[in-house]
Design an enzyme around this catalytic site. Sequence first.
Site, short mmCIF file in Angstrom:
data_model
loop_
_atom_site.label_atom_id
_atom_site.label_comp_id
_atom_site.label_asym_id
_atom_site.label_seq_id
_atom_site.Cartn_x
_atom_site.Cartn_y
_atom_site.Cartn_z
N ASP A 23 13.22 3.68 -0.66
CA ASP A 23 13.45 3.30 -2.05
C ASP A 23 14.94 3.15 -2.32
O ASP A 23 15.34 2.69 -3.38
CB ASP A 23 12.89 4.38 -2.99
N ASN A 47 2.64 8.25 -2.87
CA ASN A 47 3.84 8.80 -3.47
C ASN A 47 3.86 10.31 -3.63
O ASN A 47 4.44 10.82 -4.59
CB ASN A 47 4.07 8.13 -4.84
N CYS A 89 4.05 1.59 2.44
CA CYS A 89 5.12 2.21 1.67
C CYS A 89 4.72 3.65 1.39
O CYS A 89 3.54 3.94 1.19
CB CYS A 89 5.27 1.43 0.36
N TRP A 123 0.87 -1.19 0.00
CA TRP A 123 0.00 0.00 0.00
C TRP A 123 0.90 1.23 0.00
O TRP A 123 1.58 1.51 0.97
CB TRP A 123 -0.87 -0.03 1.25
N ASP A 124 0.86 1.96 -1.10
CA ASP A 124 1.84 3.03 -1.32
C ASP A 124 1.17 4.40 -1.29
O ASP A 124 -0.06 4.53 -1.50
CB ASP A 124 2.47 2.81 -2.71
C1 GLA Z 1 7.21 4.09 -4.74
C2 GLA Z 1 7.65 2.87 -3.99
C3 GLA Z 1 8.39 1.94 -4.91
C4 GLA Z 1 7.48 1.54 -6.05
C5 GLA Z 1 7.01 2.79 -6.77
C6 GLA Z 1 5.97 2.46 -7.81
O1 GLA Z 1 8.27 4.89 -5.11
O2 GLA Z 1 8.44 3.23 -2.91
O3 GLA Z 1 8.81 0.79 -4.20
O4 GLA Z 1 6.40 0.81 -5.56
O5 GLA Z 1 6.44 3.72 -5.86
O6 GLA Z 1 5.50 3.57 -8.45
#
Ligand code: GLA
Length: 730
Positions: A552, A484, A530, A481-482
Site C-alpha cells: 500500500d 485486510n 492483495c 482479491w484482497d
Molecule cells: C487494502 C488494499 C488497498 C485497497 C484497500 C481497500 O488496504 O491494499 O489497495 O484496496 O484495501 O479497502
Amino acid sequence: MGIVFNSTTKTITLHTKNTSYQMKIGNLDYLLHLYYGPSISDADMSYQIMQYDRGFSGNPYESRNARTFSLDAQPQEFSTQQQGDFRTTSIEVVNSDGSYSFHGKVTGHQITDGKYRLDTLPATFQTEKDTASTLEVTLLDAVSNVEVALLYSVFEEADIITRAVRVKNLGSEAIHLKKIMSLCLDFLNGADMDLVSLPGRYGQERQVERQHMTHHIHTIGSVRGSSSHQQNPFLILCGRDATEDYGRCYGFSLMYSGNFLAEAELDQYDQLRLVMGINPKQFVYELKPQEVFEGPEVVMAFTEHGFTGLSHLYHDFYRTNLCASKFVTEVQRPVLINSWEAAFMDFDDVKLVNIAKAAKNMGVDLLVMDDGWFGKRDDDNSGLGDWYVNEDKIKCGLHRLVEQINELDMKFGIWFEPEMVSEDSNLYRTHPEWVMQIPGRHAVRSRNQLALDMSRRDVQDYLIESINSILDDADIYYVKWDINRSLADIWSNELPGERQGEVYHRYILGLYRVMDKIIKTHPDILFEGCSGGGGRYDPGMLHYYPQYWVSDNNNPIDRLKLHYGTSFVYPTCTMGAHISDSGKFIPLETKAVVAMCGTFGYELDATHLNKKQQKICRKQSNLFRKYYHIIFKGDYYRLTNPFEPGNMTAWQHVTKNKKESLISVVVTNLTCNGPQEYIRAKGLLPNALYRVNGTEEVHSGAALMNAGLPIPREVPEYTSFQFHLTKTRE
Ligand code: GLA
C-alpha cells in the site's frame, strides 16, 4: 539425465542442467542426504559420511551396539522422531497408542516421467518445453504404520527441484500430525553459511536481511493465518562470501499462503539442518485410517552465481511454471487506474466515469473500482460479505457502468475481499455462525472486520456463487482479491473441539478451493492478489494470480526498497506497481520509472491532473508498452542496493537475446559538489555495440559493463533516467 538410481551404491541422484542432488538408501534403510550443489555427474558422494561415537547421541537399537551410528549426526532426507536425533524434526506425530515417534525406513521408490501433482494444494507444473521427472520415495514406520511419501520433481533445463510430502495412515486407528515439514535438508557443514530472508511490516514488505548462522535455531515464519507482511515464505542459504554476482546460493520458496515455518539449525557439529513447511503452531491434524495429508511444495534452486543467478532461476521458473493465466504468456497486461487513492469509498458511477475519461487521456486501458461499491459500504465498519452492488452509489447499475467504461474503449475491473465480513452486514446478520469466533468469547476485530470460516463448505459455496454472479453480470476484465487482516479466534463451528487444530490449514484449503473454482470459470479475467498491500505475496497466491499488489506504500523512494526485496524471488511481471500522489516532491516521470519495475498503472484521481500532467502520463504509459517485452520477459538485474548508503538506485532489464536493455536509475540523494557517479550495466554482450536511447551515442557492452554510464549530476531532486540500449552490431 533426470533421476538416476544406482542399485550398487543405492544412491539416487537428481540431475538438473547445472546441479545435482543425491540421497542414499543407507544403513538400516534410513534415507540419507548426501549432496546438493554443482553437478557431480555420476559420482557417489557416500564417502563424505563419517561415523564416530558421539556422546549423548543415541544409537538405534537395530544398529546393534554400533555406537558410531547415530541419527543425531547423520544427514537425512526426512528426519525421524524419537530415534536419537535431537535436532529439529521433519515430523511430529502422535500415534494411535499415544506415543510420539516415527522411525521411517525406505520401503520403496519410483521414478516416473513428468511432474507430480498435489490433490489439495497449488503446485508448479510442467510446460511443453520442460523435461521433468519425478521421484517418490516411501518411508514406513513399521510399528505405527504411518507412511511418508517424499516427492521430488526435477526440471532439468530450469535448474529447479521441487519437493513435497504426503503422509498416509496405514494403521487401523486415527493418528495426529502435530508437525509435518515439506522439506528437510541436512548440510554436512553450515558454519560458513548466511541466511537471507525477507522480513517486513505493513507498508514495508520484503526488506532484505542477512545473518550469519550461529549455533541455534534460526526461524522465520508466520502465525497470522497468512504468509504475512512480516515474513515471506522464502529464504536463501548462501556462502559467507556470496554477493550479488558471485557465490553459492541455495533458494527455498514455499508454495503456501498460510502459517509457515522455516527452521535453520546449526548443530553441535556445525551441520546445518533446514526444515520448511506448515507452521506447527496450533496445528494438530487428525488422520483416520487410509487418510492422506499433503504438505505444500518447496521450490529449490542452487547457483554459483550469487543472488542474481538465484533470482534469475526463480524468475524464469515462476514466469512459466507457476500460473496458468493467459496473462502470463499470451495477453499483454493492461495499464490500469485504480479508484482507491482517488476516491477511497466516496464515489458514485458518475465520478468513476469521469475518472475513466480523464484516465483515457493518460493512456490507461482499464478502470478498477476498488473498495466501496457493494452492500452498505461508506467506511470500513460495514458491508463486507454483501457482494451485491450498492445502487445508491452505482445508480446506473453495474452492467450499465461497465458499458459506459467500455464505450470509452476501456476495460473494467472490480475489487473483492471475499474472506471477510463486517458485523454490520446482511451476511453476518443471517449467518453469525460463519465467522471464526471462539464460543463464549468476543472475536478480535481488526480493521473492524471479522474473518469468515473458510474451512466451511457452505461459506466457500456462498462466496463462489456470489462472486461468480457479479463476474457474470457484467463484462469484468480484472479482479483485485484482497484480505485486510490477520486471522485470530481460530475456531470452526463445524468441527468438534478436538479437531480445532486443523482450522488454520483448512482455512487455506478452503480459500484455494474458492479461488480455483472462480478463476477456472473465468479464464479471461486478470486477477491481482492483495493483502493490505503485499501481505500474502507468496507462490501459493501467484499460482492463481499472475500479479500481486506489492504494498500500500506507493512512495516511489520506499518502493525502490520494496521492489528490490521482492525481486529476490518474484519476477517483475508479478509486481503490482502504480503511480500515485504519494511523494509530493517526486516528479511524475520518476514515479513512472519506479512503477515500470512492475505492472504499471495509476492510483490517483485523474481528474485532478492538468493537461500537461496527463500528457506526461500518456507518454509514460506508452513507454511502458514500448518496454513491456524487456521488463516482463527479460532478465532482471539489481545494479545497486538501496539498503546501503548511496545517492542513487538502479536496476536493469535485458532481453533474453541481449539485443535490448532498459537501465533505470533514480537519484535519491543530491550531494553538494559530489563525485561523478557511473552505473555499470550487467548481462550485455561484451563485444556488441549498443545505441543509447536511439541517439548517436553508442558504446560496447564491455564498456557499459566495466566502466558504466555517467549519471548527470546537476539535476533536480529525485530525477530519474531510463537508458534504452539497442544492439547495433557485434
Ligand atoms: C487494502 C488494499 C488497498 C485497497 C484497500 C481497500 O488496504 O491494499 O489497495 O484496496 O484495501 O479497502
